[in-house]
Design an enzyme around this catalytic site. Sequence first.
Site, mmCIF file in Angstrom:
data_model
loop_
_atom_site.group_PDB
_atom_site.id
_atom_site.type_symbol
_atom_site.label_atom_id
_atom_site.label_comp_id
_atom_site.label_asym_id
_atom_site.label_seq_id
_atom_site.Cartn_x
_atom_site.Cartn_y
_atom_site.Cartn_z
ATOM 1 N N GLN A 175 0.812 -1.213 0.000
ATOM 2 C CA GLN A 175 0.000 0.000 0.000
ATOM 3 C C GLN A 175 0.846 1.264 0.000
ATOM 4 O O GLN A 175 0.304 2.373 -0.084
ATOM 5 C CB GLN A 175 -0.908 0.000 1.229
ATOM 6 N N TYR A 205 -9.121 7.403 19.820
ATOM 7 C CA TYR A 205 -10.242 6.846 19.053
ATOM 8 C C TYR A 205 -10.346 5.320 19.137
ATOM 9 O O TYR A 205 -11.125 4.722 18.414
ATOM 10 C CB TYR A 205 -10.190 7.374 17.621
ATOM 11 N N TYR A 247 -9.945 -10.422 10.649
ATOM 12 C CA TYR A 247 -10.196 -11.158 9.418
ATOM 13 C C TYR A 247 -10.377 -12.657 9.687
ATOM 14 O O TYR A 247 -11.040 -13.356 8.932
ATOM 15 C CB TYR A 247 -9.058 -10.929 8.418
ATOM 16 N N HIS A 261 -0.887 -0.073 5.837
ATOM 17 C CA HIS A 261 -1.408 0.924 6.768
ATOM 18 C C HIS A 261 -0.468 2.117 6.954
ATOM 19 O O HIS A 261 -0.015 2.419 8.056
ATOM 20 C CB HIS A 261 -1.708 0.279 8.121
ATOM 21 N N GLU A 306 -14.690 3.552 9.990
ATOM 22 C CA GLU A 306 -15.209 4.632 10.832
ATOM 23 C C GLU A 306 -15.039 6.000 10.190
ATOM 24 O O GLU A 306 -14.008 6.284 9.569
ATOM 25 C CB GLU A 306 -14.471 4.653 12.180
#
Length: 364
Positions: free
Chosen positions: A84, A250, A261, A148, A240
């Site tokens: 990513q 959070y 998963y 991430h 979210e």
Amino acid sequence: MRYLLALCLVICSSFASSAQTMDSSQGSLTLTRMASGFKTPWALGFLPDGAFLVTERRGRLYLVDEDGTKTRLSGVPRVLADGQGGLLDVLVPRDFEQSQEIFLTFAKAQPRGSGTAVARARLDRQSSTLRDVKTIFEIALGSSGGRHFGSRLAEGPEGALYVTVGDRGDRPSAQNLGLYNGSILKINRDGTPAAGNPFLNDTEALPEIWSSGHRNPQGMSFDAKGRLWAVEHGARGGDEVNLIRKGRNYGWPVIAYGRHYSGGSIGEGTTKPGLEQPEHFWDPSIAPSGLMAYSGNMFENWQGDIFVGSLKFDYISRLSGANLTELEALKSSETKRVRDIRQAPDGSIWFISEDRGAIYRMSR
């Protein structure tokens, strides 16, 4: 004059030939392809003269003129395109006409793997080059794996930069204020911690951190009231939308609206004193990326609404209300893996279709 008129007709005809329509609560909308031929485009940013910038995750940055001409820019920082990671967000600050500066986020190679980094550069249009390129910030103790990175940028009302950083696949790190993982940062344009940050005087916390407990925030935007919104990926369920407040936690991975998963439960449930609740969550996950708080005049009935792109279900989510609710799914053959979504200066809505490698303009 006749030449300019003919050129305008050619350009308008070219855009019109690529225009499609989409049904919406505002009636039939026009979708115009503004540029195409990109490979894994990730972000776009508008320049004051009508041109715009587009990043490709593999490490390329393009300038697209008003007539659709694409120019690849040189001088881009070296990125690590792994999983990513790669060249990710681009931000054109409000003072661009004076400073000629832009900001980029990217995955930077580090001794322990890679980490999210922010670069500042000056755009030289004449030579199609980025000059005075400087990495102003990078997370310490980067990690292996291509997951991430977060990496969205937003310019605050006061001119500071807000930067999202994912947990890098290391879940507990999002609760460790001694690490940048799983946080939203607030920094000055030279990369130093911004004045007023919540942990400046905390010896156990990093001074750049603005909020913590995030998994992988890939969309972020200020609304017209100066409030900061972010959207982040959950695991199996639990994506979210959060209203980001100074110093708040959070919850990831202590609380979450989803499961691993593997099907296993996450943390301690969905609530815990001292941890923030999302304004909205999705289950099943939509794989959100790109968030925009709309404030334009083209769609007056949508002012104040939140728009989020879906990578999984190929649509744009429109959310509104005191109890933030998804009211509409804007979907067409062009909304294939919506990676980024932005409000243009004229109030139209632009988005990146990653699978189509194209930029589209949504207008009335």
